[in-house]
Design an enzyme around this catalytic site. Structure first.
Site, PDB file in Angstrom:
ATOM      1  N   THR A  66       0.827  -1.204   0.000  1.00  0.00           N
ATOM      2  CA  THR A  66       0.000   0.000   0.000  1.00  0.00           C
ATOM      3  C   THR A  66       0.861   1.254   0.000  1.00  0.00           C
ATOM      4  O   THR A  66       0.440   2.304  -0.495  1.00  0.00           O
ATOM      5  CB  THR A  66      -0.944  -0.003   1.214  1.00  0.00           C
ATOM      6  OG1 THR A  66      -1.709  -1.216   1.195  1.00  0.00           O
ATOM      7  CG2 THR A  66      -1.895   1.177   1.203  1.00  0.00           C
ATOM      8  N   TYR A 108       4.811 -12.430   4.907  1.00  0.00           N
ATOM      9  CA  TYR A 108       3.754 -11.752   4.150  1.00  0.00           C
ATOM     10  C   TYR A 108       3.353 -12.640   2.982  1.00  0.00           C
ATOM     11  O   TYR A 108       4.090 -12.776   2.010  1.00  0.00           O
ATOM     12  CB  TYR A 108       4.269 -10.396   3.679  1.00  0.00           C
ATOM     13  CG  TYR A 108       3.345  -9.576   2.821  1.00  0.00           C
ATOM     14  CD1 TYR A 108       1.972  -9.743   2.826  1.00  0.00           C
ATOM     15  CD2 TYR A 108       3.872  -8.577   1.988  1.00  0.00           C
ATOM     16  CE1 TYR A 108       1.144  -8.967   2.037  1.00  0.00           C
ATOM     17  CE2 TYR A 108       3.061  -7.785   1.200  1.00  0.00           C
ATOM     18  CZ  TYR A 108       1.694  -7.981   1.226  1.00  0.00           C
ATOM     19  OH  TYR A 108       0.886  -7.196   0.425  1.00  0.00           O
ATOM     20  N   LYS A 160       1.175 -12.493   7.896  1.00  0.00           N
ATOM     21  CA  LYS A 160       0.103 -11.703   7.296  1.00  0.00           C
ATOM     22  C   LYS A 160      -0.357 -12.451   6.056  1.00  0.00           C
ATOM     23  O   LYS A 160       0.424 -12.672   5.134  1.00  0.00           O
ATOM     24  CB  LYS A 160       0.597 -10.305   6.920  1.00  0.00           C
ATOM     25  CG  LYS A 160      -0.420  -9.495   6.100  1.00  0.00           C
ATOM     26  CD  LYS A 160       0.183  -8.184   5.621  1.00  0.00           C
ATOM     27  CE  LYS A 160      -0.760  -7.451   4.685  1.00  0.00           C
ATOM     28  NZ  LYS A 160      -0.190  -6.167   4.194  1.00  0.00           N
ATOM     29  N   THR A 165      -4.013  -6.294   9.008  1.00  0.00           N
ATOM     30  CA  THR A 165      -3.360  -5.124   8.439  1.00  0.00           C
ATOM     31  C   THR A 165      -4.340  -4.548   7.434  1.00  0.00           C
ATOM     32  O   THR A 165      -4.713  -5.209   6.467  1.00  0.00           O
ATOM     33  CB  THR A 165      -2.024  -5.479   7.762  1.00  0.00           C
ATOM     34  OG1 THR A 165      -2.246  -6.404   6.711  1.00  0.00           O
ATOM     35  CG2 THR A 165      -1.059  -6.082   8.767  1.00  0.00           C
TER      36      THR A 165
END
Length: 294
Positions: A47, A135, A163, A205
């Protein structure tokens, strides 16, 4: 080791102005998160347009964020790269600057084997003394961790979280059944946060929390207090926002939403382009309908 990877972690946008980091806007963005007591902020993730940052910009972004936060909340840095040497350099620099932990995905584009993924993270683990969150973003990386690789990596002392941006809602249950240590699992998909946490997740998240950290925080607090009905009501209210923020590739929509609310310029780096007019209108309508204000 205290596990900082839990609760509401905002995956922050990176503000630009005239193709440079906009540090004044960064201060507004970060202080907005501190004001609403998010559990941590993630800097230079997907992001945050991390792939568009030079190494010097990366350092400046982290240094400035650390100064603004001033230990109010944990800072997590993104250290993803398809070059293991460069990823190690990001991890080492993050440690030097003073962030609290970092996150990294499997190397994209090169399609490493599971053993290659393990060796990549082993190298990152050796490069620093920070806690690490894996991730899983298969649509971005092109590869993903197998459950066996997650188990193997979890045996490295400082790899303490995952995540997960996939759609396998059974995965948290499987991981919890096999990983025998304090290992936190979070979703990276706003729209599945309740379903994911019901299966063993401990937070998420969030992209949406760039602009509604207060509402996202309330949702998670209700869930953690077993107020399922209250959490579902908030989640249902936010669903159109989640949809609008992914009507084009992230972070295009959230960058426009932040601009519309006065947080930063609507400047995004190539090859990403600013939102189309139809997407802008959709975002504006949902911001108005939810009475979102900064």
């Amino acid at each position: 080791m205290h596990n900082i990877f839990k609760g509401l972690i905002t995956a922050l946008i990176t503000p630009f102005k005239d193709n440079k980091l906009d540090l004044y806007a960064l201060e507004r963005i970060v202080k907005h998160q501190i004001k609403h007591e998010v559990d941590a902020v993630l800097i230079a993730g997907s992001t945050g347009e991390s792939s568009s940052l030079s190494f010097e910009e990366y350092k400046l972004l982290l240094q400035t964020s650390v100064e603004i936060v001033n230990k109010c909340i944990p800072i997590i840095s993104g250290c993803s790269s398809n070059n293991t040497t460069y990823a190690r350099a990001l991890a080492a620099e993050s440690t030097k600057i003073g962030v609290d932990g970092f996150m990294a995905s499997p190397p994209s584009y090169v399609k490493p084997t599971q053993h290659g993924i393990y060796k990549h993270f082993e190298a990152l683990h050796e490069a620093c003394n920070l806690p690490i969150m894996l991730y899983s973003a298969p649509t971005r990386s092109g590869v993903d961790f197998s459950d066996e690789t997650i188990l193997r990596l979890s045996k490295l002392p400082r790899i303490v979280a995952l995540k997960d941006c996939g759609v396998d809602l059974e995965r948290p249950l499987r991981i919890r059944a096999t990983v025998k240590k304090d290992f936190n699992i979070l979703t990276g998909n706003d729209e599945v946060v309740l379903a994911f946490n019901a299966q063993g997740g401990v937070g998420w998240t969030s992209v949406a929390s760039n602009i509604v950290p207060n509402i996202c925080k309330e949702l998670l607090e209700k869930w953690n207090k077993n107020d399922t009905k209250g959490a579902l009501e908030i989640h249902q209210k936010l669903l159109p926002l989640y949809t609008a923020l992914f009507v084009e590739s992230n972070p295009i929509p959230i960058k426009y939403a932040a601009y519309y609310l006065g947080l930063c310029e609507n400047e995004i780096r190539p090859p990403l382009t600013e939102a189309r007019d139809s997407a802008k209108k959709q975002i504006e309508n949902i911001i108005t309908s939810l009475s979102i204000k900064i």
